[in-house]
Design an enzyme around this catalytic site. Structure first.
Site, mmCIF file in Angstrom:
data_model
loop_
_atom_site.group_PDB
_atom_site.id
_atom_site.type_symbol
_atom_site.label_atom_id
_atom_site.label_comp_id
_atom_site.label_asym_id
_atom_site.label_seq_id
_atom_site.Cartn_x
_atom_site.Cartn_y
_atom_site.Cartn_z
ATOM 1 N N ASP A 435 0.820 -1.204 0.000
ATOM 2 C CA ASP A 435 0.000 0.000 0.000
ATOM 3 C C ASP A 435 0.858 1.261 0.000
ATOM 4 O OD1 ASP A 435 -2.674 1.302 0.420
ATOM 5 O OD2 ASP A 435 -1.709 1.957 2.273
ATOM 6 N N GLU A 488 1.169 -0.508 -5.136
ATOM 7 C CA GLU A 488 0.219 0.562 -5.381
ATOM 8 C C GLU A 488 1.051 1.840 -5.450
ATOM 9 O OE1 GLU A 488 -3.486 3.063 -3.484
ATOM 10 O OE2 GLU A 488 -1.788 2.401 -2.293
#
Length: 766
Positions: A435, A488
């Site tokens: 993330d 990401e």
């Protein structure tokens, strides 16, 4: 009063009271009556540090030690009325020297095996003395921790039930290099750690204590004395289990004895590189998929659903423990503990195992970019800074009110790299989606001028974060065959999916990820599909631009949770028109997405066109698929489409075998903006093509000519998102379609097609 020999005593009663190291001791009836003499008074500095919890070596003071005239015994037992040494058939009461300290000298030639009998409120408790044990952590472990290279750090730090020197108990270890002292506090001692000071293991910064009698299920924290004079009670950063939030204690967890049944899956999951394999992901927030289900209930219900829908993988939003459910798992406090909300760590293993046995891979969202400021967790753990950088311009994460990790500190890097391995090795996960990578890579990420500090070269790149990501990826790929890491990363950082030894245009080595989310594709195409068709002609590049950079990285096309919350609306609700047109747009977009180069990721609820935004409190609107719901067929039609997309995708190598190389794609017409149409070819490694034609206009186009390769004698529809079974108008191209010798789009032959309204059509050789 002098230490004196205790009289014969009745069998003691074992209590669940401090210090939770009780053992029944009927065999310890005293048989001898030798006396004892007072021990020399404790050095006042030692005494003060013991009582204050700031002694770095309590084992040097407490326990049994040879002295002139025998063996001196010293015990720290707050609130006890008496402490008696039980050894060699004798029971000798120690002298109460105040403040919970008891001591005495027995005329022995050497330190014997012994136990303590501790009297609380007139009741006796027989216990092992934690301060008679050698360190239960080896020198090699300490060396690796000091080097920041302990790849199985979870086996060295934390709480580990074990048998040590023939006695059952739990070894507690914690890294707290700035602490003046650390004590173990647990529910058995009513959260008073006074009796359990830990010893410092030299320059490693590790504190250790083996506590006999403490076992699985015990709740605990570390009571840390900091150099500023404050004390803090902290959850274990390495805890492998926790209480159910909002409770915050760590839980002693035994090593897992779970019997895995996924041997076949694990042996073959890496047979084909992920870039050349089908990869269709269903993104799930476990707690809200069907609220109230446990890991074991999800193992049955989620597995059946995903298998029926045809996805190759599931991706779980973070399951590591987090105190605030509204963070969806992205503000982690227990990096090594699956959330206790849904069950135990072995229950989570069962979920992964069940999915694997059904042929479904498991990806996990992993959050090494930041952590919350809770005063019982990592923030300012043993001093002002430990896991976070000292410079507040680097420590503060402006977007989320959290703290960033100090990637330049080797022990912090080790904590995170080992954590990535932990999920892969202990829970058999097949991939980590990392993330917020962009927030790690840039020192000025979301920071105004003057609120960030450049790197040593004056640049904005976080060189420590780059090195950490490279180390993490290299280590995961070395140790865990078949695992994929996914970034990401929302910027144009060069080389996210390039190997770490390849140097990119920015002078940095590749970050080493296997795949990267193509967030530019998501942004552009969702902007396009949200426009009224009359305006789409003026924004056609939003549909096609991703192919300009499609092979710069290995991409996943994500329609993720981030796209369907905070007022962004669900996919079907983003699109214009009436309910029929919205569903048609939705289906056409999914058909385009599955045919486009790149892997696919779809967030839960979009597979059956839920109209409402996702709410983690409400969960999915399963009532839309209930037989009693009048519009059930509309939603079932979209679900059927997703099922067919996935199954035909798996069976069509042209859609995945050359996904990351230019040879796998060719435009037929990227510039039919006035028609709101694109057409392109995908190719398998053997050259077998698939033709995708997408009509994002609400009109039927009859006799639309499409140039095709002359090597294919006939084509048939492989999928049509306008089919009646999906809720469409059933405009089709039936039978075999033979090319005509009329050139189009720069090709010598062409097909005359009927293009359904707001639909994507796939055609294959046939």
């Amino acid at each position: 009063m002098d230490a004196t020999e205790a009289p014969d005593a009745a069998p003691v009663t074992t209590l669940r009271a401090p210090p939770a190291t009780a053992r029944t001791a009927t065999r310890h009836r005293p048989t001898a009556r030798e006396g004892a003499v007072p021990a020399a008074p404790l050095d006042e500095r030692d005494r003060g540090r013991l009582l204050a919890g700031t002694h770095h070596d309590p084992h040097a003071v407490l326990g049994a030690h040879p002295v002139p005239g025998g063996v001196a015994f010293t015990a720290l037992r707050p609130h006890a009325q008496a402490v008696t040494v039980l050894t060699e058939g004798r029971a000798v009461r120690l002298r109460d020297t105040g403040d919970g300290l008891f001591s005495g000298v027995l005329p022995l030639a050497a330190v014997p095996a012994y136990e303590l009998r501790v009297t609380y409120d007139g009741q006796d408790l027989t216990v092992e003395d934690p301060y008679r044990f050698l360190p239960a952590l080896g020198e090699f472990d300490l060396h690796l921790i000091g080097e920041g290279r302990h790849e199985r750090l979870w086996e060295a730090l934390g709480a580990h039930p074990m048998t040590h020197q023939g006695v059952a108990g739990t070894r507690f270890t914690v890294w707290a290099p700035n602490a003046l002292g650390v004590r173990v506090a647990c529910d058995h001692t009513y959260w008073d750690g006074t009796a359990h000071p830990m010893r410092s293991l030299g320059s490693s910064g590790v504190w250790e204590l083996f506590v006999p009698g403490v076992g699985e299920g015990t709740l605990y924290k570390f009571d840390i004395a900091r150099r500023d004079g404050t004390r803090t009670l902290r959850a274990d950063p390495m805890a492998r289990a926790t209480e159910v939030p909002p409770a915050t204690a760590s839980v002693v967890a035994a090593s897992s004895s779970y019997a895995w049944g996924d041997t076949e899956w694990m042996a073959h999951r890496g047979d084909r590189p992920v870039t050349r394999a089908p990869f269709s992901v269903y993104e799930v927030h476990l707690a809200s998929w069907r609220p109230g289900l446990t890991y074991r209930e999800l193992a049955e219900q989620l597995t059946d659903y995903v298998r029926g829908a045809g996805f190759t993988h599931v991706e779980f939003l973070p399951v590591a423990e987090h105190p605030f459910g509204g963070s969806w798992g992205y503000q982690v406090t227990g990096f090594y503990a699956p959330t206790a909300r849904l069950g135990t760590p072995d229950d989570f293993r069962h979920l992964v195992d069940t999915l694997h046995q059904a042929g479904i891979g498991v990806l996990l969202d992993w959050v090494p970019a930041h952590f919350p400021k809770d005063d019982w967790a990592l923030a300012a753990f043993d001093a002002e800074h430990l896991y976070e950088p000292q410079d507040p311009r680097r420590a503060e994460h402006p977007d989320w009110g959290t703290l960033t990790f100090d990637y330049g500190r080797r022990e912090v890097r080790n904590f995170l790299v080992a954590n990535a391995l932990y999920w892969c090795e202990e829970f058999h996960v097949d991939g980590l989606r990392v993330d917020a990578v962009a927030s790690m890579l840039y020192l000025d990420y979301s920071r105004d001028e003057g609120r960030w500090a450049p790197n040593a070269s004056g640049g904005r790149e976080n060189l420590d974060a780059v090195a950490f990501l490279q180390e993490m990826n290299a280590t995961v790929y070395r140790r865990c065959p078949g695992v994929v890491t996914i970034a990401e990363e929302s910027t144009a950082w060069d080389g996210v999916t390039r190997p770490t030894h390849h140097v990119g245009h920015g002078g940095f080595g590749g970050l080493g990820f296997g795949l990267k989310w193509n967030m530019g594709w998501s942004h552009d195409t969702l902007e396009y599909i949200a426009r009224d068709p009359v305006h789409r002609a003026y924004h056609h590049n939003e549909l096609t631009f991703a192919m300009v950079y499609a092979y710069s990285e290995n991409y996943v096309l994500p329609l993720s949770h981030d796209e369907v919350v905070h007022g962004k609306q669900s996919l079907v609700s983003k699109t214009p028109g009436d309910w029929w047109q919205r569903r048609a747009n939705h289906r056409a977009y999914l058909g385009f997405m599955w045919a486009h180069p790149g892997k696919q990721l779809l967030f839960m609820g979009q597979e059956f066109a839920q109209g409402a935004e996702w709410s983690p409190e409400e969960g999915l609107h399963w009532g839309l698929l209930d037989p009693s719901y009048p519009a059930r067929g509309d939603h079932e039609g979209v679900l059927r489409l997703v099922q067919d997309l996935n199954h035909r995708y798996r069976d069509t190598p042209a859609l995945w075998e050359q996904d990351t190389v230019p040879a796998g794609f060719s435009w037929i017409t990227p510039d039919a903006a006035g028609d709101n149409m694109v057409a392109f070819l995908r190719f398998a490694a053997d050259g077998t093509p698939l033709l995708a034609v997408c009509n994002f206009s609400p009109v039927v186009r009859h006799g639309y000519r499409i140039g095709v390769p002359e090597t294919v004698p006939a084509w048939v529809e492989a999928l049509n998102t306008d089919a009646a079974r999906y809720g469409g108008s059933n405009v089709r191209n039936p039978g075999r379609l033979a090319p005509e010798p009329e050139g189009a789009h720069g090709r010598p032959v062409s097909l005359r097609l009927t293009l359904p309204p707001l639909a994507t059509v796939w055609l294959r050789p046939g």
